[in-house]
Design an enzyme around this catalytic site. Structure first.
Site: not given
Length: 580
Positions: A189, A501
């Site tokens: 992240h 995606c």
């Protein structure tokens, strides 16, 4: 030559030069004894630090929600609650007054005292609580200790053990020129955060914290992962020149972003954006994208304190369609559960939530929540080109069940004379079983979208945020590339549109490979669009096919990366692709 040159993994390209600022989250500070006459001043410093920390965390919460994940925003909200705790604050004040110690040391003592009741339950719970509380109060301690990066007057190189959501506000405010971390991987992240802001970043730098101290000069090369500790004047000048050229190049890319994404030989590629809400498009020129390839509707629910009504959802979906001015929008139905729980919807505790009750599995078992969402999307479809994407599809039966629900909704709309449009139905390919069942999936879906973030995770059996095994998370593993190629091949054979995606689509170096695998529809984070469109325009589709053929025949991820790297070097030098 610089005093030390370290190497790490580049996770965000670019160049930076500046003073180091080592960010501590340990909450440990040496004890400083106070004179009696200094106590009131120390209490005043404590109050100022509390106020600044509260303001900082509120900014961080908003930035985390907008740019990282709502789960990270919730973590920061818990940190804000911890530093707002009246008991901890009072204990720290008493410690300063009675023990004549500095405020940072008083906080550490107050936290230990506050955690004592948990020891009766279980020592491990006490340890977990202390670790969480120290992480929260480290914001205050860093301010008191002069280690608050938000007060920097010049952009610096942020140095940390790990990248966390708290760094979002520093990067957003321009206080950070570059980021270095001793741990982490390309797809963590923290790495995604740095890329989303376009800040040069390198992770996995061994011995970083042992070699670096506050204030020393650091130069970083985010293209090759080099870190120069106290660079020479010549090295610093080279990095400055490369940095200036890099910034100019980014401006040129942005200026050319309105040009269509077509390869050298005229193959048109659709470049779309992934968004969580309308805020993602604030200040963004929608004319440079071909549509929204992934609208994550769960964030509407995560941002709310309760389930949204059908009408509330309709107005939100209509707004995004009107914003896009006729360009298509793909609404992914709520993908809650796993790492995205809804605060007001208690799901059973699971040992492995990533593989548990989430996505379409929840939707089909909760028709009172699922049907209003489908109805809202179909009503909003009257205002723009709309598609529905179903997450976490595993079986054909799931899609057939949804087809039946859609048919019943159409019957209802007709009977009530409600304006609507029938909407194409798509399956998100992220579960390996779905990837291996493409012919059957295509029979009951109008299009498919490859969700690489979870697909890679499931194929390789790796949690990308687990630092112990995170290095194994590699989308260039030949098994992953062959799976993507297989999905594209079967989608084309069944005359179904296929898009990709996920983070893989956001990397312009990977663009030729994806085109070579047959993909013509890519959806990505908005900040990557200009670079990816430029990469498309620099690619020849025949060369890209040769590149993809070589990459999927590689034995290892390292081999596949080398093949891609060689192609990239050849392309940068203006030659043709991988032909020999």
């Amino acid at each position: 030559m610089s005093q030390f040159t370290l190497k790490g993994t580049s996770v965000s390209p670019g160049f930076a030069l500046g003073p180091a600022r080592v960010h501590s989250t340990s909450g440990v500070s040496p004890v400083r004894r106070l004179l009696f006459e200094d106590v009131d001043n120390e209490i005043a410093r404590f109050e100022v630090a509390l106020s600044r920390a509260e303001d900082q965390l509120r900014r961080d919460i908003k930035l985390a929600a907008d740019h990282i994940s709502k789960n990270d925003a919730r973590i920061l909200k818990s940190h804000l609650a911890l530093i707002s705790d009246i008991n901890i604050r009072d204990d720290a004040r008493k410690c300063v007054r009675n023990d004549h110690v500095d405020a940072a040391s008083a906080i550490t003592r107050a936290l230990t005292q506050f955690a004592k009741p948990y020891e009766a339950l279980m020592p491990t719970i006490k340890g977990e609580f202390l670790a969480e509380a120290r992480a929260a109060w480290s914001v205050v301690i860093n301010i008191l200790s002069g280690r608050d990066v938000s007060s920097e007057l010049q952009p610096m190189i942020l140095v940390a053990e790990e990248l966390t959501p708290q760094f979002a506000s520093f990067i957003e405010r321009g206080a950070v020129a570059g980021v270095l971390a001793e741990g982490g991987g390309r797809y963590s992240h923290g790495a995604i955060l740095a890329r989303s802001f376009g800040v040069p970043a390198i992770v996995g730098v061994r011995d970083l914290l042992r070699r670096v101290r506050d204030g020393i000069s650091i130069a970083i090369n985010g293209d090759d992962g080099s870190v120069y500790i106290e660079p020479t004047a010549e090295e610093a000048l080279q990095i400055q020149q490369k940095r200036d050229a890099w910034r100019l190049h980014r401006k040129e890319l942005q200026a050319a972003a309105t040009l269509p994404a077509s390869t050298k030989d005229g193959v048109r590629v659709s470049v779309m954006a992934n968004v969580d809400n309308l805020r993602d498009l604030e200040g963004f020129d929608v004319n440079i994208i071909d549509g929204i390839g992934l609208y994550r509707t769960e964030y509407l629910f995560i941002d709310s304190n309760e389930f949204l009504s059908e009408d509330d959802q309709y107005y939100q979906y209509r707004r995004i369609l009107e914003k896009m001015k006729g360009r298509p929008v793909t609404f992914r139905t709520v993908d809650s559960g796993g790492d995205k729980p809804l605060p007001y919807f208690q799901t059973p505790k699971e040992e492995n939530p990533a593989l548990g009750w989430r996505g379409v599995r929840i939707s089909l078992e909760m028709p009172d929540l699922f049907i209003p969402q489908l109805r809202a999307i179909m009503r909003a479809a009257a205002h723009g080109e709309t598609r529905i994407l179903i997450p976490m599809v595993t079986t054909v039966e799931e899609l057939r069940a949804i087809r039946n629900i859609l048919a019943s909704i159409v019957t209802y709309f007709k009977s009530e004379n409600i304006e609507y449009r029938e909407v194409p139905l798509g399956a998100m390919i992220e579960v390996p079983a779905a990837a291996l069942s493409m012919d059957a999936i295509c029979e009951v879906s109008d299009f498919v979208s490859i969700g690489t973030n979870d697909l890679v995770q499931y194929l390789l059996g790796v949690d990308r945020d687990n630092t112990r095994v995170g290095a194994l998370y590699d989308p260039f593993h030949p098994g992953v590339l062959r799976t993507i190629a297989g999905v594209v091949e079967r989608a084309n054979a069944n005359n179904r549109e296929v898009s990709l995606c996920g983070e893989l689509a956001s990397d312009p170096q990977t663009t030729p490979l994806l085109l070579g695998l047959g993909l013509r529809n890519l959806s990505m984070t908005p900040v990557a669009i200009a670079q990816v469109k430029a990469a498309v325009r620099e690619t020849d589709s025949a060369d890209a096919r040769e590149l993809a053929t070589a990459a999927i025949q590689a034995r290892t991820a390292t081999e596949a990366r080398k093949i891609l790297s060689c192609y990239d070097e050849i392309r940068k030098n203006g030659d043709s692709g991988p032909r020999k």
